[in-house]
Design a protein around this motif. Structure first.
Motif, PDB file in Angstrom:
ATOM      1  N   GLU A  77       0.811  -1.222   0.000  1.00 50.16           N
ATOM      2  CA  GLU A  77       0.000   0.000   0.000  1.00 50.16           C
ATOM      3  C   GLU A  77       0.847   1.276   0.000  1.00 50.16           C
ATOM      4  O   GLU A  77       0.693   2.148   0.845  1.00 50.16           O
ATOM      5  CB  GLU A  77      -0.943   0.010   1.216  1.00 50.16           C
ATOM      6  N   THR A 107       2.212  -0.793  -5.906  1.00 47.87           N
ATOM      7  CA  THR A 107       0.938  -1.383  -5.487  1.00 47.87           C
ATOM      8  C   THR A 107       0.027  -0.322  -4.882  1.00 47.87           C
ATOM      9  O   THR A 107       0.464   0.532  -4.126  1.00 47.87           O
ATOM     10  CB  THR A 107       1.199  -2.488  -4.455  1.00 47.87           C
ATOM     11  N   SER A 109      -4.435   0.392  -3.689  1.00 54.28           N
ATOM     12  CA  SER A 109      -5.738  -0.219  -3.406  1.00 54.28           C
ATOM     13  C   SER A 109      -6.837   0.553  -4.107  1.00 54.28           C
ATOM     14  O   SER A 109      -6.615   1.628  -4.680  1.00 54.28           O
ATOM     15  CB  SER A 109      -5.991  -0.244  -1.901  1.00 54.28           C
ATOM     16  N   ASP A 137       0.966  -2.086 -10.444  1.00 58.01           N
ATOM     17  CA  ASP A 137       0.120  -3.178  -9.962  1.00 58.01           C
ATOM     18  C   ASP A 137      -1.006  -2.608  -9.127  1.00 58.01           C
ATOM     19  O   ASP A 137      -0.746  -1.957  -8.103  1.00 58.01           O
ATOM     20  CB  ASP A 137       0.944  -4.151  -9.128  1.00 58.01           C
TER      21      ASP A 137
END
Length: 402
Positions: A77, A107, A109, A137
């Motif tokens: 995160e 990465t 969310s 990602d």
């Protein structure tokens, strides 16, 4: 770090520094502000803000940098850790125009999506000229809002989901360069009258969809490993150079192209010919394909004339037929061609074997350009497959040397 926090930190450091003898002049600080703003624009935003503690003159320089680089941190995160910092940064910086904005994140969310979209829109509001959005990602699907900017010249996208609204460039009259890598392109058409350089690499589209590219001012095209049916190229009269690679993920079987299951379906030929037809005005071409792909072969049935083509680079795909028909066909339709390079079973850029050839007599390849007198064959090893091509060329008095 807020501006107040930075000021307190600066005050504490300045008291310590005041008792330290100065051993040398600070030549960087003597530069004019506009140069320091430019220098700071090459740093990640976090590092640019931290320069406020260097000296009193540096306290507010970060607020007017000409570039903004929002770079995600490693670990889970990472965008979550950037939210507060970037939000404060955008509120505190001066409302000066931005030359470049880079947003490169790992990465993230679902909750991070609104923040990233907001940062992108902020860049456009600041009249950014070069915008980079790289997401690693997963895919980030941008707004269902049109892209509106009279200043944007360069757009570099990676790991981004795109729709018709965002790729509507009718409100981007200055856009000249568009790069898309590892993107999900869910559009029917990409159109721009001002675009000069277009690069689409390792991108994908919905199964069965046909992306139409209409770019009358395009000078350079790179279409590399498109994962779906090959885009249809229309209105590329200004094209000078193109690289096209049909990779393993290219889906160009009849059932996808025209909705039938007939392998020899003639309905696919008109759409197939639009690929070669779209690039037929180029002076320099690199055409690569994996074995078994149909687009180039069907396009050759209605092969256009490459009236300006001077240099041509092909791979082994064009030499797989026993009689070399694909190779001969494109050579016969290139009346001013000067140089042919064959990359045979070798991806490069460093090839173990490189051979150069030219005609040793007046007899030439049948019905080919009278200007064609430079040949190159590059490979990693001379095996039976390479010898087959060499034998064919040598039959027309082309002699090679290492």
């Amino acid at each position: 770090m807020s501006a107040d926090d930075a000021a307190h930190l600066f005050d504490g450091m300045s008291k310590d520094l005041s008792s330290t003898p100065v051993r040398g002049a600070d030549r960087i600080s003597s530069l004019p502000d506009h140069l320091l703003h430019h220098v700071l624009s090459f740093l990640p935003a976090q590092a640019a803000v931290q320069t406020c503690v260097l000296a009193r003159r540096w306290r507010h320089l970060w607020r007017s940098t000409t570039g903004l680089r929002i770079v995600g941190l490693d670990g889970p995160e990472p965008v979550e850790y950037l939210r507060v910092f970037v939000d404060h940064l955008l509120m505190l910086r001066e409302r000066t125009d931005l030359d470049t904005v880079e947003i490169k994140l790992g990465t993230f969310s679902e909750d991070d999506h609104p923040y990233i979209k907001l940062w992108t829109r902020f860049a456009l509001m600041c009249k950014v000229r070069a915008l980079t959005v790289h997401i690693y990602d997963p895919y980030l699907y941008l707004d269902d809002l049109p892209l509106v900017s009279r200043n944007l010249r360069t757009l570099d996208l990676e790991g981004v989901g795109l729709n018709d609204y965002f790729l509507d460039f009718s409100s981007c009259p200055a856009l000249e360069l568009l790069k898309m890598n590892l993107c999900d392109i869910s559009v029917d058409k990409i159109s721009s009258r001002t675009l000069k350089h277009l690069s689409i690499t390792n991108c994908r589209a919905d199964l069965g969809s046909k992306v139409h590219l209409s770019t009358p001012g395009l000078v350079y095209l790179k279409l590399d490993n498109f994962s779906s049916t090959t885009p249809i190229l229309v209105n590329m009269a200004s094209l000078e150079a193109a690289f096209v690679y049909l990779g393993e993920d290219c889906i160009d079987v009849c059932g996808v192209l025209c909705g039938t299951n007939t392998i020899a379906c003639e309905n696919c030929v008109p759409n197939s010919s639009l690929l070669l037809g779209g690039i037929s005005s180029a002076k320099h071409l690199e055409l690569m394909s994996e074995f078994g792909k149909l687009i180039f072969k069907r396009g050759l049935k209605h092969c256009p004339t490459f009236s300006k083509l001077k240099t041509l680079v092909l791979n082994e795909y064009w030499c797989e037929a026993p009689d070399m028909d694909p190779l001969l066909c494109i050579l016969k339709n290139s009346p001013v061609l000067e140089k042919l390079t064959l990359l045979l079973f070798s991806k490069g850029p460093n090839h173990m074997v490189e051979m150069k050839g030219s005609y040793s007599s007046v007899e030439r390849l049948p019905e080919t350009s009278e200007h064609l007198n430079m040949f190159e064959v590059k490979c990693n090893v001379v095996d039976g497959r390479i010898l087959k091509v060499m034998k064919f060329l040598c039959a027309f008095n082309i002699r090679f040397s290492f």
